[in-house]
Scaffold this active site. Structure first.
Site, short mmCIF file in Angstrom:
data_model
loop_
_atom_site.label_atom_id
_atom_site.label_comp_id
_atom_site.label_asym_id
_atom_site.label_seq_id
_atom_site.Cartn_x
_atom_site.Cartn_y
_atom_site.Cartn_z
CB SER A 1 56.84 27.91 47.40
OG SER A 1 57.66 28.68 48.11
CD GLN A 2 48.65 26.35 47.53
OE1 GLN A 2 47.87 25.60 47.63
NE2 GLN A 2 48.32 27.41 48.43
CE1 TYR B 1 64.14 36.83 50.07
CE2 TYR B 1 63.61 38.26 51.11
CZ TYR B 1 63.53 37.32 51.11
OH TYR B 1 61.41 36.62 49.79
CB SER C 1 49.91 35.93 53.72
OG SER C 1 50.50 37.46 53.71
N PRO D 1 62.78 33.65 42.34
CG PRO D 1 60.90 34.69 43.13
CD PRO D 1 62.90 34.26 43.71
#
Length: 689
Positions: free
Chosen positions: A543-544, A90, A445, A103
């Site tokens: 991405s889910q 980032y 994760s 997002p």
């Protein structure tokens, strides 16, 4: 994103008693790196890379030295990769936040019959935010536990506590994630309301009393009246936050020369969150249109200046019912965003407002408009920021598609992971469009560990390539295709388990690179090699983001010639949000969606055909699956909601649909986030997670 159990907190010890993130063996990471890259580069490139990697990993070599330094770092840090990752993902990234990084969650379309309905919705939402903030301040959120793969593990909760207490401060070369600590004399809590590109301070605590919903509505009405005043209207300063990070840092330093501007910036930077009261975005509110409006506000002519992109949470409430939340992603991952927004929507259903009309409370001080002193230099900067935002608006090619032929229940009946199955379908779609595999990002994760964020699941496996070739060569039998499909899904699932247990390669390689930089060593050849650039240039960023409320997540591509592919698998349908850039001649979101659908139908038929062959006398579960069409259901909450009779309320309830959480989903936390440009990479190579 994992399906979660939520249990009451068993202790207040935070994440300190959780295990530390492990460091994989150097040889295992280097071997896996070569395996991941062999089919993504030319034979000549691979031979060169293989030689470079072997040199790096040789006994007594540079890799061994850096590995030992990394092991030392692990002993002294809560999380050895966190700072490296945060900067690389980032803070080093210089691209503008809208579309490229931030997002959005798009809420169910609301049906506001009158302007007051919009403000009632806003007041109700703010009340929910304040309720959630009480839980956060008391560290009383139920602890998350993982389900699916390796179920039952407690997950680190630290990200939740940054939702309303952090701010991304722009810098000329690197941004700073500012976490606000409570002081001895805390300031009154406030939110910032954006309306018609103006910013207003709405104190939510006055005289040590938290405003109730009736008071909030009163204050919001005052804000709308103040914003309507043409004489008082100031330039749309929020546009500056939509610019590239270096440009915004320079503009901010110009603003800071005036004390009036310093005071206004301070109020915004310390607020809990933003509530953006948007004007109508246009006559056609399709899912695709609403997604784009959430991501960039529709540009200068619409609501593009009605934002402040540095704040983590911006709740957007449009007068036309287009609502959602825009997220600055550096403080937390998508699971936190989803859990928070689902809490708020369920709160609004579980405790319907009792408002009939706005209260007339004279003792409430009027909300304060933030003032700006704008020199000709600032007006010039605003014009430049506006032009760049307009280009971004024109460039974004978004396509939201709801696939209703089947959903995750059909996939689970094949004894396959829905996430892995969809990832393989995305590989098939890209190969169909472009004839080659590419480096793919899906985040996993690592919240099982102290201060864990994410690592990357590299979905472009050799097994996935073997399957997509079999599906497109026109000569492979169904039995062989099915065997390769199961092989691809197995490989995807195995890599997922590696990633969630801290044994994937991306964070490890990043840590080795970071240690070399800290030691002021010459950059090792492995990180200057072309294959390393290719490995981090994520043309397919996936991405889910599953939800139990009928809402969906969207984001932009992370490289100029790439796709963003966010998906939300439900029992009987799957929502896809595909993005690309119009300026790239290589990409087209509509075409990509078309081949995703084609692939999903072919994969279903393949499963059904193979089931029929293996079970010729009876119908399989897959064959008896109903193909559902779009339906809406009543709200069904998994948790006990506050008892209330909606018929007693004058306020229209938010339009929401709730789904049951998937109990068996592979834990691949696939929330959206962004891989910042690293010093080692060029051409905007960064990744979403």
């Amino acid at each position: 994103m994992p399906v979660l159990d939520r249990d009451p907190p068993k202790d207040q010890g935070g994440s300190n008693d959780m295990p530390k993130l492990p460091i994989p063996a150097l040889k295992e990471t280097l071997d896996m790196y070569l395996r991941c890259m062999k089919h993504l580069v030319t034979e000549d490139q691979f031979q060169k890379t293989q030689h470079t990697v072997r040199q790096f990993g040789a006994p007594g070599g540079v890799g061994e030295l850096l590995q030992n330094k990394l092991l030392e770092r692990r002993e002294s840090q809560a999380n050895w990769v966190y700072d490296y990752w945060l900067n690389d993902m980032y803070l080093n990234n210089r691209l503008a936040l809208p579309v490229n990084s931030s997002p959005a969650m798009v809420f169910p379309q609301q049906n506001f019959k009158a302007p007051i309905d919009t403000l009632r919705f806003a007041a109700h939402l703010i009340s929910g935010v304040l309720e959630y903030k009480v839980l956060l301040d008391a560290r009383a959120l139920p602890v998350d536990y993982a389900r699916g793969q390796l179920a039952g593990t407690r997950l680190c909760m630290e990200q939740y506590y940054r939702l309303f207490t952090s701010y991304r401060l722009p810098g000329p070369e690197r941004d700073t994630l500012v976490a606000q600590e409570s002081s001895v004399m805390p300031e009154p809590e406030h939110i910032i309301v954006a309306c018609k590109n103006q910013f207003f301070v709405l104190d939510v605590v006055i005289n040590f009393r938290r405003l109730n919903e009736r008071d909030l509505l009163t204050q919001l009405e005052k804000i709308v009246k103040m914003a309507d005043s043409e004489e008082e209207r100031l330039p749309p300063i929020g546009l500056l936050t939509s610019d590239g990070r270096t440009e915004w840092a320079e503009s901010r330093s110009v603003l800071m020369r005036e004390s009036t501007n310093r005071d206004s910036l301070d109020m915004i930077e310390r607020c809990l969150c933003l509530v953006c009261l948007d004007d109508s975005g246009g006559p056609e509110l399709t899912d695709t249109t609403r997604a784009m409006l959430m991501l960039h506000g529709g540009g200068v002519d619409k609501n593009g200046g009605n934002r402040w992109y540095d704040k983590p949470m911006q709740f957007v409430i449009g007068s036309d019912g287009c609502c959602g939340v825009v997220c600055e992603h550096s403080p937390f991952e998508g699971i936190v965003l989803v859990q928070c927004t689902e809490y708020l929507l369920k709160y609004m259903i579980g405790s319907p407002s009792k408002l009939v009309r706005a209260a007339s409370v004279s003792e409430l001080p009027a909300p304060r408009r933030l003032r700006w002193k704008c020199t000709p230099e600032i007006h010039k900067l605003l014009a430049s920021s506006a032009d760049k935002l307009q280009r971004l608006v024109r460039n974004l090619d978004m396509n939201v598609h709801k696939f209703y032929d089947y959903g995750k229940e059909f996939i689970k009946k094949q004894k396959m992971s829905p996430d892995a199955y969809i990832q393989v379908a995305l590989q098939l779609a890209y190969y169909r469009c472009h004839g080659r595999p590419v480096s793919t990002y899906e985040s996993a994760s690592i919240r099982r560990f102290q201060e864990g964020r994410v690592d990357n699941i590299r979905s472009a496996t050799p097994e996935a390539l073997a399957f997509v070739k079999a599906m497109t060569d026109g000569s492979t039998s169904d039995a062989e295709k099915m065997e390769k499909l199961r092989g691809a899904i197995s490989a995807q699932t195995k890599y997922t388990i590696l990633a969630i247990t801290g044994m994937a390669i991306d964070n490890h390689l990043l840590g080795l690179r970071g240690i070399a930089h800290e030691l002021k060593m010459e950059k090792p050849e492995i990180f200057k090699d072309e294959a390393y650039f290719i490995s981090n240039h994520f043309i397919l960023s996936t991405s889910q983001v599953p939800t139990t409320v009928e809402m969906f997540c969207c984001y932009g591509p992370v490289v100029p010639n790439g796709y963003g592919a966010c998906y939300n698998p439900q029992s009987d349908h799957i929502i896809f949000c595909v993005s690309s850039f119009r300026e790239s001649p290589q990409t087209c979101s509509a075409d990509f969606v078309k081949v995703v659908v084609q692939g999903l139908l072919e994969m279903r038929d393949l499963c059904n055909n193979c089931n029929a062959v293996s079970n010729p006398t009876g119908k399989t579960k897959a064959q008896t699956l109903e193909m559902h069409t779009q339906t809406e259901t009543n709200w069904q909450s998994r948790t006990q909601e506050r008892a209330a009779d909606p018929t007693n309320s004058q306020q229209p309830l938010p339009q929401v649909v709730v789904k049951t959480a998937d109990q068996t989903q592979v834990e691949a936390q696939t929330q959206t986030s962004l891989q910042g440009e690293s010093g080692a990479l060029k051409n905007g190579s960064h990744r979403k997670s």
